[in-house]
Design a protein around this motif. Structure first.
Motif, mmCIF file in Angstrom:
data_model
loop_
_atom_site.group_PDB
_atom_site.id
_atom_site.type_symbol
_atom_site.label_atom_id
_atom_site.label_comp_id
_atom_site.label_asym_id
_atom_site.label_seq_id
_atom_site.Cartn_x
_atom_site.Cartn_y
_atom_site.Cartn_z
ATOM 1 N N LYS A 203 40.980 -6.834 -8.254
ATOM 2 C CA LYS A 203 42.058 -7.083 -7.299
ATOM 3 C C LYS A 203 41.677 -6.752 -5.859
ATOM 4 O O LYS A 203 42.276 -7.297 -4.920
ATOM 5 N N ILE A 204 40.684 -5.849 -5.672
ATOM 6 C CA ILE A 204 40.390 -5.336 -4.337
ATOM 7 C C ILE A 204 39.044 -5.797 -3.798
ATOM 8 O O ILE A 204 38.911 -6.075 -2.596
ATOM 9 N N GLU A 205 38.053 -5.871 -4.656
ATOM 10 C CA GLU A 205 36.703 -6.173 -4.198
ATOM 11 C C GLU A 205 36.460 -7.674 -4.068
ATOM 12 O O GLU A 205 36.865 -8.449 -4.937
ATOM 13 N N ALA A 206 35.774 -8.080 -2.991
ATOM 14 C CA ALA A 206 35.382 -9.481 -2.841
ATOM 15 C C ALA A 206 34.393 -9.866 -3.927
ATOM 16 O O ALA A 206 34.435 -10.977 -4.461
ATOM 17 N N ASN A 207 33.495 -8.928 -4.256
ATOM 18 C CA ASN A 207 32.528 -9.134 -5.331
ATOM 19 C C ASN A 207 32.563 -7.888 -6.230
ATOM 20 O O ASN A 207 31.915 -6.889 -5.928
ATOM 21 N N PRO A 208 33.330 -7.923 -7.310
ATOM 22 C CA PRO A 208 33.478 -6.728 -8.159
ATOM 23 C C PRO A 208 32.173 -6.169 -8.693
ATOM 24 O O PRO A 208 32.075 -4.974 -8.974
ATOM 25 N N SER A 209 31.148 -7.015 -8.834
ATOM 26 C CA SER A 209 29.867 -6.522 -9.350
ATOM 27 C C SER A 209 29.061 -5.801 -8.277
ATOM 28 O O SER A 209 28.105 -5.088 -8.595
ATOM 29 N N GLU A 210 29.433 -5.960 -7.017
ATOM 30 C CA GLU A 210 28.807 -5.244 -5.911
ATOM 31 C C GLU A 210 29.908 -4.630 -5.042
ATOM 32 O O GLU A 210 30.186 -5.105 -3.937
ATOM 33 N N PRO A 211 30.567 -3.605 -5.550
ATOM 34 C CA PRO A 211 31.761 -3.072 -4.880
ATOM 35 C C PRO A 211 31.467 -2.447 -3.523
ATOM 36 O O PRO A 211 30.432 -1.803 -3.329
ATOM 37 N N ARG A 212 32.403 -2.642 -2.611
ATOM 38 C CA ARG A 212 32.318 -2.036 -1.288
ATOM 39 C C ARG A 212 33.203 -0.798 -1.190
ATOM 40 O O ARG A 212 32.885 0.139 -0.474
ATOM 41 N N TYR A 213 34.334 -0.814 -1.885
ATOM 42 C CA TYR A 213 35.317 0.245 -1.752
ATOM 43 C C TYR A 213 35.293 1.245 -2.916
ATOM 44 O O TYR A 213 35.288 2.450 -2.705
ATOM 45 N N LEU A 214 35.309 0.738 -4.128
ATOM 46 C CA LEU A 214 35.399 1.580 -5.320
ATOM 47 C C LEU A 214 34.002 1.772 -5.894
ATOM 48 O O LEU A 214 33.480 0.897 -6.586
ATOM 49 N N LEU A 215 33.431 2.940 -5.612
ATOM 50 C CA LEU A 215 32.028 3.192 -5.933
ATOM 51 C C LEU A 215 31.894 4.097 -7.151
ATOM 52 O O LEU A 215 32.686 5.012 -7.361
ATOM 53 N N THR A 216 30.871 3.841 -7.947
ATOM 54 C CA THR A 216 30.590 4.631 -9.145
ATOM 55 C C THR A 216 29.504 5.654 -8.862
ATOM 56 O O THR A 216 28.463 5.308 -8.300
ATOM 57 N N GLU A 217 29.759 6.904 -9.219
ATOM 58 C CA GLU A 217 28.725 7.943 -9.227
ATOM 59 C C GLU A 217 28.332 8.101 -10.691
ATOM 60 O O GLU A 217 29.050 8.727 -11.466
ATOM 61 N N LEU A 218 27.226 7.498 -11.074
ATOM 62 C CA LEU A 218 26.862 7.308 -12.471
ATOM 63 C C LEU A 218 26.927 8.605 -13.272
ATOM 64 O O LEU A 218 26.305 9.605 -12.910
ATOM 65 N N GLY A 219 27.704 8.581 -14.338
ATOM 66 C CA GLY A 219 27.818 9.722 -15.233
ATOM 67 C C GLY A 219 28.678 10.849 -14.718
ATOM 68 O O GLY A 219 28.885 11.836 -15.429
#
Length: 227
Positions: A203-219
């Motif tokens: 709903k928020i990211e232009a490209n969900p596979s390369e997010p600009r806003y919602l970032l993952t800190e792995l693990g």
């Protein structure tokens, strides 16, 4: 006397490097090479920011961290060679605002420090608004817009996004999110987070596979971008 940054690190070459780099950026820097020295320094220097190494000679950084938080209001960024997920989660749950794994670049460190400074100077209560680039979140009105267009979220989606917004620029661990949104009995249900984060990105990211806003800190958890 008030200083900008207290560097707590027992590796003398790294202390010199950090002191030189930070001073060149205009920071007022003081240093401590042990946990006990750090506890003495915070009482005198009242730092705004702390860089904390976990592998100190006298007190383990994870044990020192809550003692530092009791004595000052500094934003703490852990800088450590320990890269295990459990160590990162423990540090964040103990009160660290951020975790940077060695080796790291000075440019990345400076970016993390800028975020920590903003968090200290501009606290984010629930009634405030959050914005970055085209994303705007009004926590009080429970409204989200992207490029001025309203984004319709479910209650759970908004609750998760609101928690991330209140900690913008800082990692929120899986456990913290699960407890805040679903309650303390759902500490192992990390699949909930994956599902709802995927929905939010759609709903928020232009490209969900390369997010600009919602970032993952792995693990470890997730972070809402602050710049």
């Amino acid at each position: 006397m008030s200083v900008d940054i207290l560097v707590i690190e027992d590796e003398s070459s790294l202390v010199r490097l950090l002191s030189t780099a930070l001073t060149a950026q205009g920071y007022v820097v003081t240093t401590a090479m042990s946990g006990n020295e750090a506890l003495a320094r915070v009482a005198v220097d009242d730092p705004a920011l702390i860089l904390l190494d976990l592998g100190l000679p006298d007190i383990d950084g994870l044990q020192l961290l809550p003692r530092l938080k009791e004595r000052c209001a500094a934003q703490v960024i852990v800088v450590s060679a320990r890269s295990r997920e459990e160590e990162k989660i423990a540090a964040l749950d103990a009160g660290a605002e951020d975790y940077l794994t060695k080796p790291f670049g000075v440019a990345e460190l400076l970016a993390r420090l800028r975020v920590a400074q903003r968090r200290r100077l501009e606290s984010t209560p629930i009634s405030q608004q959050y914005s970055v680039a085209e994303l705007f979140i009004d926590l009080a009105q429970r409204q989200v817009t992207l490029a001025g267009v309203p984004v319709r979220l479910t209650p759970k989606e908004f609750q998760m996004l609101a928690i991330l917004a209140q900690s913008a620029g800082r990692v929120v661990t899986h456990a913290q999110l699960l407890q805040a949104v679903w309650g303390r009995h759902h500490g192992d249900d990390t699949h909930y987070l994956r599902i709802y984060l995927r929905q939010l990105r759609q709903k928020i990211e232009a490209n969900p596979s390369e997010p600009r806003y919602l970032l993952t800190e792995l693990g470890v958890g997730y972070r809402l971008a602050a710049e």
